[in-house]
Design a protein around this motif. Structure first.
Motif, PDB file in Angstrom:
ATOM      1  N   UNK A   1      20.474 -23.922  99.793  1.00  0.00           N
ATOM      2  CA  UNK A   1      20.979 -25.288  99.674  1.00  0.00           C
ATOM      3  C   UNK A   1      20.449 -26.180 100.794  1.00  0.00           C
ATOM      4  N   UNK A   2      20.192 -25.589 101.963  1.00  0.00           N
ATOM      5  CA  UNK A   2      19.722 -26.370 103.110  1.00  0.00           C
ATOM      6  C   UNK A   2      18.217 -26.595 103.102  1.00  0.00           C
ATOM      7  N   UNK A   3      17.500 -25.941 102.181  1.00  0.00           N
ATOM      8  CA  UNK A   3      16.042 -26.083 102.148  1.00  0.00           C
ATOM      9  C   UNK A   3      15.662 -27.500 101.734  1.00  0.00           C
ATOM     10  N   UNK A   4      14.836 -28.131 102.519  1.00  0.00           N
ATOM     11  CA  UNK A   4      14.431 -29.506 102.216  1.00  0.00           C
ATOM     12  C   UNK A   4      13.444 -29.535 101.050  1.00  0.00           C
ATOM     13  N   UNK A   5      13.490 -30.616 100.289  1.00  0.00           N
ATOM     14  CA  UNK A   5      12.578 -30.873  99.184  1.00  0.00           C
ATOM     15  C   UNK A   5      12.702 -29.859  98.049  1.00  0.00           C
TER      16      UNK A   5
ATOM     17  N   UNK B   1       7.083 -28.139 102.913  1.00  0.00           N
ATOM     18  CA  UNK B   1       6.398 -27.392 101.848  1.00  0.00           C
ATOM     19  C   UNK B   1       6.609 -28.125 100.530  1.00  0.00           C
ATOM     20  N   UNK B   2       5.559 -28.441  99.820  1.00  0.00           N
ATOM     21  CA  UNK B   2       5.662 -29.186  98.576  1.00  0.00           C
ATOM     22  C   UNK B   2       6.215 -28.324  97.468  1.00  0.00           C
ATOM     23  N   UNK B   3       6.859 -28.983  96.493  1.00  0.00           N
ATOM     24  CA  UNK B   3       7.372 -28.255  95.346  1.00  0.00           C
ATOM     25  C   UNK B   3       6.233 -27.581  94.619  1.00  0.00           C
ATOM     26  N   UNK B   4       6.501 -26.399  94.101  1.00  0.00           N
ATOM     27  CA  UNK B   4       5.484 -25.643  93.400  1.00  0.00           C
ATOM     28  C   UNK B   4       4.781 -24.634  94.274  1.00  0.00           C
ATOM     29  N   UNK B   5       4.962 -24.733  95.598  1.00  0.00           N
ATOM     30  CA  UNK B   5       4.395 -23.751  96.507  1.00  0.00           C
ATOM     31  C   UNK B   5       5.479 -22.728  96.836  1.00  0.00           C
ATOM     32  N   UNK B   6       5.112 -21.460  96.732  1.00  0.00           N
ATOM     33  CA  UNK B   6       6.115 -20.405  96.866  1.00  0.00           C
ATOM     34  C   UNK B   6       6.119 -19.856  98.286  1.00  0.00           C
ATOM     35  N   UNK B   7       7.011 -20.431  99.106  1.00  0.00           N
ATOM     36  CA  UNK B   7       7.155 -19.967 100.472  1.00  0.00           C
ATOM     37  C   UNK B   7       8.260 -18.923 100.590  1.00  0.00           C
ATOM     38  N   UNK B   8       9.101 -18.800  99.559  1.00  0.00           N
ATOM     39  CA  UNK B   8      10.221 -17.847  99.548  1.00  0.00           C
ATOM     40  C   UNK B   8       9.948 -16.856  98.420  1.00  0.00           C
ATOM     41  N   UNK B   9       9.789 -15.591  98.785  1.00  0.00           N
ATOM     42  CA  UNK B   9       9.362 -14.621  97.783  1.00  0.00           C
ATOM     43  C   UNK B   9      10.236 -13.373  97.843  1.00  0.00           C
ATOM     44  N   UNK B  10       9.646 -12.216  97.554  1.00  0.00           N
ATOM     45  CA  UNK B  10      10.399 -10.980  97.371  1.00  0.00           C
ATOM     46  C   UNK B  10      11.248 -10.559  98.561  1.00  0.00           C
ATOM     47  N   UNK B  11      10.790 -10.695  99.812  1.00  0.00           N
ATOM     48  CA  UNK B  11      11.699 -10.332 100.918  1.00  0.00           C
ATOM     49  C   UNK B  11      13.005 -11.108 100.883  1.00  0.00           C
ATOM     50  N   UNK B  12      12.929 -12.387 100.495  1.00  0.00           N
ATOM     51  CA  UNK B  12      14.138 -13.191 100.397  1.00  0.00           C
ATOM     52  C   UNK B  12      15.026 -12.690  99.259  1.00  0.00           C
ATOM     53  N   UNK B  13      14.416 -12.338  98.124  1.00  0.00           N
ATOM     54  CA  UNK B  13      15.190 -11.810  96.997  1.00  0.00           C
ATOM     55  C   UNK B  13      15.911 -10.526  97.399  1.00  0.00           C
ATOM     56  N   UNK B  14      15.194  -9.638  98.086  1.00  0.00           N
ATOM     57  CA  UNK B  14      15.804  -8.379  98.530  1.00  0.00           C
ATOM     58  C   UNK B  14      16.953  -8.654  99.484  1.00  0.00           C
ATOM     59  N   UNK B  15      16.696  -9.529 100.461  1.00  0.00           N
ATOM     60  CA  UNK B  15      17.719  -9.817 101.473  1.00  0.00           C
ATOM     61  C   UNK B  15      18.958 -10.437 100.840  1.00  0.00           C
ATOM     62  N   UNK B  16      18.765 -11.417  99.967  1.00  0.00           N
ATOM     63  CA  UNK B  16      19.922 -12.100  99.394  1.00  0.00           C
ATOM     64  C   UNK B  16      20.670 -11.207  98.401  1.00  0.00           C
ATOM     65  N   UNK B  17      19.942 -10.322  97.708  1.00  0.00           N
ATOM     66  CA  UNK B  17      20.618  -9.450  96.743  1.00  0.00           C
ATOM     67  C   UNK B  17      21.415  -8.362  97.451  1.00  0.00           C
ATOM     68  N   UNK B  18      20.812  -7.707  98.453  1.00  0.00           N
ATOM     69  CA  UNK B  18      21.527  -6.610  99.112  1.00  0.00           C
ATOM     70  C   UNK B  18      22.715  -7.140  99.907  1.00  0.00           C
ATOM     71  N   UNK B  19      22.588  -8.319 100.527  1.00  0.00           N
ATOM     72  CA  UNK B  19      23.734  -8.879 101.237  1.00  0.00           C
ATOM     73  C   UNK B  19      24.822  -9.319 100.258  1.00  0.00           C
ATOM     74  N   UNK B  20      24.421  -9.881  99.118  1.00  0.00           N
ATOM     75  CA  UNK B  20      25.410 -10.260  98.116  1.00  0.00           C
ATOM     76  C   UNK B  20      26.159  -9.054  97.579  1.00  0.00           C
TER      77      UNK B  20
END
Length: 290
Positions: free
Chosen positions: A141-145, A1-20
């Motif tokens: 951190x493991x996400x490429x590019x 996925x090229x930079x500037x394309x948003x493949x990680x969005x609100x579900x990821x924010x929810x998941x990472x915030x509630x687990x944190x």
């Protein structure tokens, strides 16, 4: 996925915030239990119960984000067979953390004389809470590019801010109840001291993270590029709301006379909860631009 394309969005924010936040609540709950479970029982019970509920929400969000329920099981199977996927390595940690939280919650909801057994599961919960708090940062951190995510410091920023958000929740829990506010004045002072320390550490970790990014051009773009709102998002979301406001309110509370004012503490604890969310949104957004 090229930079500037948003493949990680609100579900990821929810998941990472509630687990944190779940990890932070578990850490605080178990540490209070180890310190004096009889005195702090009225705080430990909601902390660990809240950690469990948030962990379950996080697992459900993770499964939804994966697309199909069987993918979550496949992630664990991949760990046992290959162990090559970052998701495969982190999902089992979240499963252990969630399971330990559920068991610890059962022990606290239904008091038992088996204190040593409960303590065993609390230790398991504590040990799994730290990697659970690091998990979202490890995943990014493991996400490429994604140049702005690829430093070993990033997971610790997630862990620190998750604990800070948990301190905010615990603090609100105390100051909203007059009896608890009067009983745990000393704990509120301790929480603010820990907040100051964690915010200072988070500030230095932020500097270290930006220095360790392998592409200086990506950092320069983050700090200077107004389009598409990269710099404003970082300065406002990360530096001002994520770190600046909590640091300001923490300094005010740290410098105030005791007993600490409820209004001062209210602003501090809310800023910790909101700040952790703003910081995560800023990292997720900015990291996908370059």
């Amino acid at each position: 996925m090229a930079a500037g394309q948003f493949s990680w969005d609100w579900p990821i924010i929810i998941e990472e915030y509630v687990f944190g936040l779940a990890a932070g609540l578990a850490i605080l709950g178990v540490l209070l239990s180890l310190r004096n479970y009889q005195r702090f029982a009225s705080l430990i019970r909601p902390l660990i119960t809240g950690s469990t509920l948030l962990a379950i929400i996080g697992m459900v969000t993770l499964v939804v984000e994966l697309g199909r329920p069987e993918r979550a099981a496949n992630a664990i199977i991949n760990l046992l067979v290959l162990g090559t996927s970052v998701m495969s390595r982190t999902v089992p940690v979240l499963v252990v953390f969630t399971a330990a939280a559920v068991i610890a919650t059962i022990f606290w909801i239904k008091p038992t004389s088996l204190v040593r057994v409960r303590r065993f599961f609390e230790i398991v919960l504590l040990l799994s809470a730290f990697p659970a708090g690091l998990q979202a940062g490890i995943l990014l951190m493991a996400a490429s590019k994604r140049l702005l995510w690829q430093t070993p410091v990033l997971p610790y920023l997630y862990l620190f801010t998750g604990i800070l958000a948990a301190i905010g929740v615990l603090g609100l829990m105390i100051i909203r109840n007059t009896r608890l506010y009067e009983e745990f004045t000393d704990l509120l002072i301790d929480l603010n001291t820990y907040t100051v320390i964690l915010l200072v550490v988070s500030g230095f970790a932020t500097i270290a993270h930006l220095v360790l990014v392998e592409s200086p051009a990506a950092v320069l773009n983050l700090l200077t590029n107004p389009f598409p709102l990269a710099a404003p998002t970082f300065y406002i979301g990360y530096l001002i709301v994520g770190l600046g406001l909590p640091a300001t309110h923490s300094y005010i509370a740290f410098s105030a006379k005791t007993p600490l004012s409820r209004n001062i503490l209210l602003r501090l604890f809310i800023s910790l909860i909101v700040g952790a969310l703003a910081l995560r949104i800023s990292i997720l957004y900015a990291g996908q631009l370059f």
